[in-house]
Design a protein around this motif. Structure first.
Motif: not given
Length: 435
Positions: A1-24, A89-91
């Motif tokens: 069974m999938e966890s709650a974090d997987t089901e309700f993934k928070a939307p990405s936000q620009i400037g969020d270093r913890s989830t960012s995978d690319v720097v412009v 791009l995020y909105v």
């Protein structure tokens, strides 16, 4: 069974270093350098430029960290617009976005960058915004500089700037001329003034050609509208002479009279530009005696002096068309116009001069500094076009009048003297005969 974090993934936000995978990394030649922490799935999905830069096919994709840092060079003037595009791009969703444009100029700047980076949703959102909001003149110039090269998508934005169908122009002009020549009503004064100004602008040739071509049909409609306007003025003259306006105070009658004069003065401008003054001149000539009689029977006040000045403004337009041959009248009518308007003008000018000299700051009506000189020249031209006997009569009356300084007919007197002295010799020389 999938966890709650997987089901309700928070939307990405620009400037969020913890989830960012690319720097412009935005850079300018002036040394400005800013790192924005982004998310590759958003950049790739909504921007073809970044999709290409982050793809396996990009030449430098195998270089260490090349896919984790994308350098974008831009002009200093476009730096903030690049930042805004990345944020949008995020909105932006389905070509729409809430109020995040901060004005037309900002939207145009964002659009310019979004086109270069190939961000279709932002481009669509910019076009939707620009099509829906009003523009100031400077913003309009910027839109005209940028938008036309952007193809079919720009057509809705440019629709308000396209040349109008000639039939629509004619329809608007005819509606406006009917309103502009309608009966003077105080609560519509400002609206009528605006309509009159724009009608004159429509047919004026300046740096651009006139909006409307004044063909015979247009001219006929204008003449009919002005005829109706003059009929209303004539009816007012009759009523004032017979004192039939018992329901109105003297002040109200005077205001109505002045409103008619303002409309007639504007009508002169329109008719002169369209070269159809003949009917108006004929109507004014026929009404001249009544106009002077009405204006002279009223009490002499500052407001009455203003009214007399307005009368002279209209009369000067009519006299000018007569004096310079724009409208040809028989001798009897030209002589009659001189006998009516010369005395009126020479008596009225000192009143206007006295009023402006004593209380210039409080004079509400605008004085045309060239009117008196122009009118004087017109009188001289009309006098010189009369038979010599009629000239002698006018000049004798002028020399005996206490208001000899204005209008100054010295030029006409000099020409008359010369012509009279050489008349017999000249006629004999050219085979003519004296009557």
């Amino acid at each position: 069974m999938e966890s709650a974090d997987t089901e309700f993934k928070a939307p990405s936000q620009i400037g969020d270093r913890s989830t960012s995978d690319v720097v412009v990394r935005l850079r300018t030649q002036e040394g400005r350098d800013e790192w924005l922490y982004c998310h590759s799935h958003i950049l790739v999905d909504k921007c073809k430029y970044f999709a290409d830069r982050l793809s396996e096919n990009w030449p430098t994709c195998q270089i260490l960290d090349s896919r984790n840092c994308v350098e974008v060079y831009c002009q200093e003037s476009d730096f903030d617009y690049h930042v805004n595009v990345l944020r949008l791009l995020y909105v932006v969703t389905d070509g729409s976005v809430d109020d995040m444009w901060c004005g037309v100029r900002n939207a145009v700047g964002i659009l310019r960058v979004a086109v270069v980076l190939d961000c279709p949703q932002i481009v669509a959102a910019c076009f939707n915004y620009l099509e829906a909001v009003p523009w100031e003149e400077g913003e309009e110039e910027e839109i005209l500089r940028i938008i036309p090269s952007m193809g079919v998508q720009a057509e809705p934005v440019l629709a308000r700037l396209q040349p109008v169908n000639p039939s629509a122009i004619r329809g608007l002009f005819l509606s406006a001329i009917r309103f502009a020549t309608s009966s003077p009503l105080s609560h519509l004064k400002d609206l009528k003034s605006t309509a009159q100004e724009q009608l004159e602008y429509m047919i004026t040739e300046d740096d651009d050609g006139p909006i409307l071509t004044t063909d015979d049909e247009i001219k006929s409609e204008v003449k009919e509208c002005v005829k109706i306007l003059f009929t209303g003025f004539s009816n007012l003259l009759e009523a004032m002479l017979c004192d039939h306006i018992h329901s109105n105070s003297e002040e109200e009658k005077l205001q109505l009279f002045k409103s008619h004069l303002s409309d007639l003065l504007w009508a002169c401008q329109i008719l002169t530009k369209m070269e159809i003054m003949r009917e108006f001149v004929g109507s004014w000539v026929d009404a001249s005696d009544k106009i002077v009689k009405v204006i002279q029977q009223e009490r002499s006040t500052a407001e009455m002096v203003e009214t007399k000045y307005k009368v002279i403004e209209v009369a000067s337009k009519v006299l000018e068309t007569i004096g310079y041959g724009t409208v040809i009248l028989p001798t009897t009518k030209r002589l009659h116009m001189l006998k009516v308007w010369l005395p009126f003008v020479r008596v009225t000018k000192p009143l206007v001069d006295s009023l402006t000299a004593n209380d210039e700051d409080t004079v509400e009506f605008k004085i045309d500094g060239e009117l008196w000189q122009s009118l004087e020249s017109t009188f001289v031209s009309i006098v010189l076009a009369l038979p010599s006997m009629d000239q002698a009569e006018i000049l004798s009356e002028w020399l005996e009048n206490e208001h000899i300084k204005y209008p100054d007919l010295t030029e006409a007197f000099e020409v008359w003297c010369y012509r009279s002295k050489v008349a017999k010799r000249r006629l004999t020389l050219y085979g003519g005969s004296l009557v």
